[in-house]
Design an enzyme around this catalytic site. Structure first.
Site, PDB file in Angstrom:
ATOM      1  N   ASP A 105       0.826  -1.222   0.026  1.00  0.00           N
ATOM      2  CA  ASP A 105       0.132  -0.088  -0.045  1.00  0.00           C
ATOM      3  C   ASP A 105       0.916   1.285   0.003  1.00  0.00           C
ATOM      4  O   ASP A 105       1.791   1.343   0.850  1.00  0.00           O
ATOM      5  CB  ASP A 105      -0.801   0.020   1.362  1.00  0.00           C
ATOM      6  CG  ASP A 105      -1.932  -1.104   1.660  1.00  0.00           C
ATOM      7  OD1 ASP A 105      -1.478  -2.184   1.072  1.00  0.00           O
ATOM      8  OD2 ASP A 105      -2.875  -1.004   2.167  1.00  0.00           O
ATOM      9  N   ASP A 159      -0.628  -2.735  -4.601  1.00  0.00           N
ATOM     10  CA  ASP A 159      -1.885  -2.638  -3.759  1.00  0.00           C
ATOM     11  C   ASP A 159      -2.259  -1.225  -3.730  1.00  0.00           C
ATOM     12  O   ASP A 159      -1.955  -0.573  -4.836  1.00  0.00           O
ATOM     13  CB  ASP A 159      -1.481  -3.131  -2.108  1.00  0.00           C
ATOM     14  CG  ASP A 159      -2.634  -3.769  -1.646  1.00  0.00           C
ATOM     15  OD1 ASP A 159      -3.746  -3.042  -1.258  1.00  0.00           O
ATOM     16  OD2 ASP A 159      -2.597  -4.915  -0.865  1.00  0.00           O
ATOM     17  N   ASP A 160      -3.146  -0.763  -2.642  1.00  0.00           N
ATOM     18  CA  ASP A 160      -3.938   0.430  -2.746  1.00  0.00           C
ATOM     19  C   ASP A 160      -2.837   1.637  -3.003  1.00  0.00           C
ATOM     20  O   ASP A 160      -1.835   1.432  -2.381  1.00  0.00           O
ATOM     21  CB  ASP A 160      -4.787   0.633  -1.636  1.00  0.00           C
ATOM     22  CG  ASP A 160      -5.973  -0.242  -1.634  1.00  0.00           C
ATOM     23  OD1 ASP A 160      -6.538  -0.738  -2.746  1.00  0.00           O
ATOM     24  OD2 ASP A 160      -6.302  -0.494  -0.492  1.00  0.00           O
ATOM     25  N   HIS A 200      -3.707  -1.193  -7.060  1.00  0.00           N
ATOM     26  CA  HIS A 200      -5.151  -1.375  -6.831  1.00  0.00           C
ATOM     27  C   HIS A 200      -5.972  -0.019  -6.653  1.00  0.00           C
ATOM     28  O   HIS A 200      -7.330  -0.266  -6.130  1.00  0.00           O
ATOM     29  CB  HIS A 200      -5.634  -2.096  -5.560  1.00  0.00           C
ATOM     30  CG  HIS A 200      -4.911  -3.568  -5.365  1.00  0.00           C
ATOM     31  ND1 HIS A 200      -4.953  -4.421  -4.309  1.00  0.00           N
ATOM     32  CD2 HIS A 200      -4.139  -4.206  -6.415  1.00  0.00           C
ATOM     33  CE1 HIS A 200      -4.344  -5.633  -4.844  1.00  0.00           C
ATOM     34  NE2 HIS A 200      -3.680  -5.518  -5.765  1.00  0.00           N
ATOM     35  N   ARG A 243     -12.205   3.126  -5.734  1.00  0.00           N
ATOM     36  CA  ARG A 243     -13.242   2.057  -5.154  1.00  0.00           C
ATOM     37  C   ARG A 243     -13.590   2.743  -3.812  1.00  0.00           C
ATOM     38  O   ARG A 243     -12.660   3.411  -3.174  1.00  0.00           O
ATOM     39  CB  ARG A 243     -12.053   1.016  -4.930  1.00  0.00           C
ATOM     40  CG  ARG A 243     -12.610  -0.134  -4.251  1.00  0.00           C
ATOM     41  CD  ARG A 243     -11.802  -1.297  -4.288  1.00  0.00           C
ATOM     42  NE  ARG A 243     -10.568  -1.305  -3.746  1.00  0.00           N
ATOM     43  CZ  ARG A 243      -9.932  -2.427  -3.729  1.00  0.00           C
ATOM     44  NH1 ARG A 243     -10.298  -3.909  -3.594  1.00  0.00           N
ATOM     45  NH2 ARG A 243      -8.560  -2.257  -3.322  1.00  0.00           N
ATOM     46  N   LYS A 289     -14.744   0.517  -0.588  1.00  0.00           N
ATOM     47  CA  LYS A 289     -15.195  -0.894  -0.186  1.00  0.00           C
ATOM     48  C   LYS A 289     -15.473  -0.948   1.509  1.00  0.00           C
ATOM     49  O   LYS A 289     -14.736  -0.467   2.226  1.00  0.00           O
ATOM     50  CB  LYS A 289     -13.861  -1.687  -0.577  1.00  0.00           C
ATOM     51  CG  LYS A 289     -12.586  -1.322   0.037  1.00  0.00           C
ATOM     52  CD  LYS A 289     -11.360  -2.461  -0.149  1.00  0.00           C
ATOM     53  CE  LYS A 289     -10.118  -1.828   0.208  1.00  0.00           C
ATOM     54  NZ  LYS A 289      -8.802  -2.755  -0.051  1.00  0.00           N
TER      55      LYS A 289
END
Ligand SMILES: *[C@@H]1O[C@H](CO)[C@@H](O)[C@H](O)[C@H]1NC(C)=O
Ligand SMILES: *[C@@H]1O[C@H](CO)[C@@H](O)[C@H](O)[C@H]1NC(C)=O
Ligand SMILES: *[C@@H]1O[C@H](CO)[C@@H](O)[C@H](O)[C@H]1NC(C)=O
Length: 379
Positions: free
Chosen positions: A184, A204-205, A226, A257, A259
């Site tokens: 991340d 990742d993010d 991500h 996103r 989530k």
């Protein structure tokens, strides 16, 4: 005076004498961890190139108003442990990286598993607990997560580079998967933070906002990961006043996103503005709003309200995303009654999201589950 009172007075007095002296107007220089204790007594701290011994945190607990200048690259020797590798705290700090690097030696840890197995990887690599400014710092090859930010007052982080690009390739331990995992860029549970003009190449993010208010993420380039995420959202948290604008998202799983955990309760996500973002080469979705985390498009929970309004989601100028041919343009998976408009701001169409400024091309249409309030957008 009773002896008790005298003793108490003495204790108070000695505490005053023993309290850390105010930082001096001097320059402290750090060329090894041994120099840190003396250097942080000064309000200018220069960091030379050195290697931090394995298993130790380079911890800078700075006096208010300190200016830090990196004058060389810092490398962290390798050990399987929790970290962090670097931590900085203090108020009204000016942290100038001057383009220098914190090298986490990621390839020595990477096994394609990140925090989910294999060796223990120091995470986060960088713990930022300052207010003020933090600029022009490069992080190379983080073992796993990079920045965790918990600023005590407003902080602007700018012109940063996170280069975990070497983790895209498999290695001998990663079973054909990208060797870097859970890398991340920024994990944020905080208020009053600006992150701008930075480049993040990871697995990742790019950004993950877990909670907080008044957070701006702008002018950044995210490569390979991500995307820009709000979440994953747990129970009892508020996310509001989020501005995500003018970012460029390249070759990520999705651009944007939200989530929320299927099991989460009593949380809200409100007043999120996306504007002027662009994305290309998106691998799974253009936009994904999903209340079934840790599943993707599984059974959604309805304990988190996502309440965004006409003026606040996908504001003009247009957000333009291009997804890959096997990806879905937009997927929305809400718990029953959990996605709603921001009524106060929507006199004409209460309970709707106006997505007229969202343009997504390529791929195929994704599912829209349990929410019929998306207006001015068809896919
Ligand atoms: C970030 O980039 C914008 C646009 O180029 C610029 O106006 C702004 O001053 C930059 N911020 C910093 C802190 O460099
Ligand atoms: C929404 O967030 C923005 C940015 O933080 C803020 O300026 C604005 O006041 C917020 N609006 C509401 C209605 O809370
Ligand atoms: C709608 O949300 C509820 C939970 O809030 C869930 O049980 C149901 O499966 C959802 N509907 C669909 C079609 O997924």
């Amino acid at each position: 005076m009773s002896s008790f009172v005298r003793l108490a007075a003495l204790l108070v007095f000695s505490r005053v004498l023993l309290a850390a002296p105010a930082a001096s107007d001097c320059t402290g220089t750090i060329s090894s961890l041994d120099d840190v204790d003396d250097a942080v007594k000064c309000t200018t701290v220069n960091i030379n190139s050195f290697t931090v011994p394995a298993g130790e945190t380079f911890n800078l607990d700075l006096a208010d108003g300190t200016t830090v200048n990196m004058q060389g690259d810092v490398t962290f020797a390798v050990k399987d442990w929790d970290g962090p590798l670097f931590q900085v705290s203090g108020k009204s700090i000016t942290f100038n990286g001057n383009g220098h690097t914190f090298d986490g030696n990621g390839p020595s840890y990477w096994d394609g598993l990140g925090g989910n197995g294999g060796v223990t990887k120091p995470a986060p690599m960088m713990k930022i607990k300052i207010s003020g400014t933090y600029t022009n710092v490069k992080v190379l090859n983080s073992p796993a997560r990079v920045y965790s930010v918990s600023n005590p007052a407003p902080l602007t982080m700018s012109n940063l580079v996170i280069d975990d690009s070497a983790g895209d390739a498999p290695n001998s331990k990663s079973d054909g998967k990208p060797a870097g995992h859970n890398t991340d860029g920024f994990d944020v549970s905080t208020n009053d933070l600006i992150i701008e003009n930075s480049t993040i190449h990871n697995q990742d993010d790019c950004l993950a906002i877990n909670k907080g208010t008044n957070i701006v993420f702008q002018g950044n380039t995210c490569i390979g990961g991500h995307g820009i995420s709000i979440g994953s959202i747990s129970s009892d948290v508020t996310v509001s006043g989020i501005v995500i604008q003018n970012n460029n998202v390249q070759n990520n799983d999705q651009a944007l996103r939200i989530k929320t955990k299927a099991s989460a309760t009593d949380s809200t996500v409100t007043n999120v503005t996306y504007s002027g973002n662009v994305g290309t080469g998106l691998r799974q979705f253009g936009v994904l709003i999903d209340q079934s985390y840790p599943d993707t498009l599984g059974t959604p929970g309805n304990g988190v309200t996502i309440s965004v309004g006409t003026l606040h989601l996908f504001q003009r100028p247009a957000l333009c995303l291009t997804v890959n041919s096997d990806a879905e343009r937009v997927a929305v998976n809400c718990g029953s009654g959990s996605c709603t408009g921001q009524h106060l701001l929507q006199i004409l169409h209460p309970g709707t999201w106006d997505w007229s400024a969202l343009k997504v091309t390529g791929g195929s249409a994704g599912p829209i589950v349990n929410f019929s309030g998306i207006k001015n957008f068809s896919q």
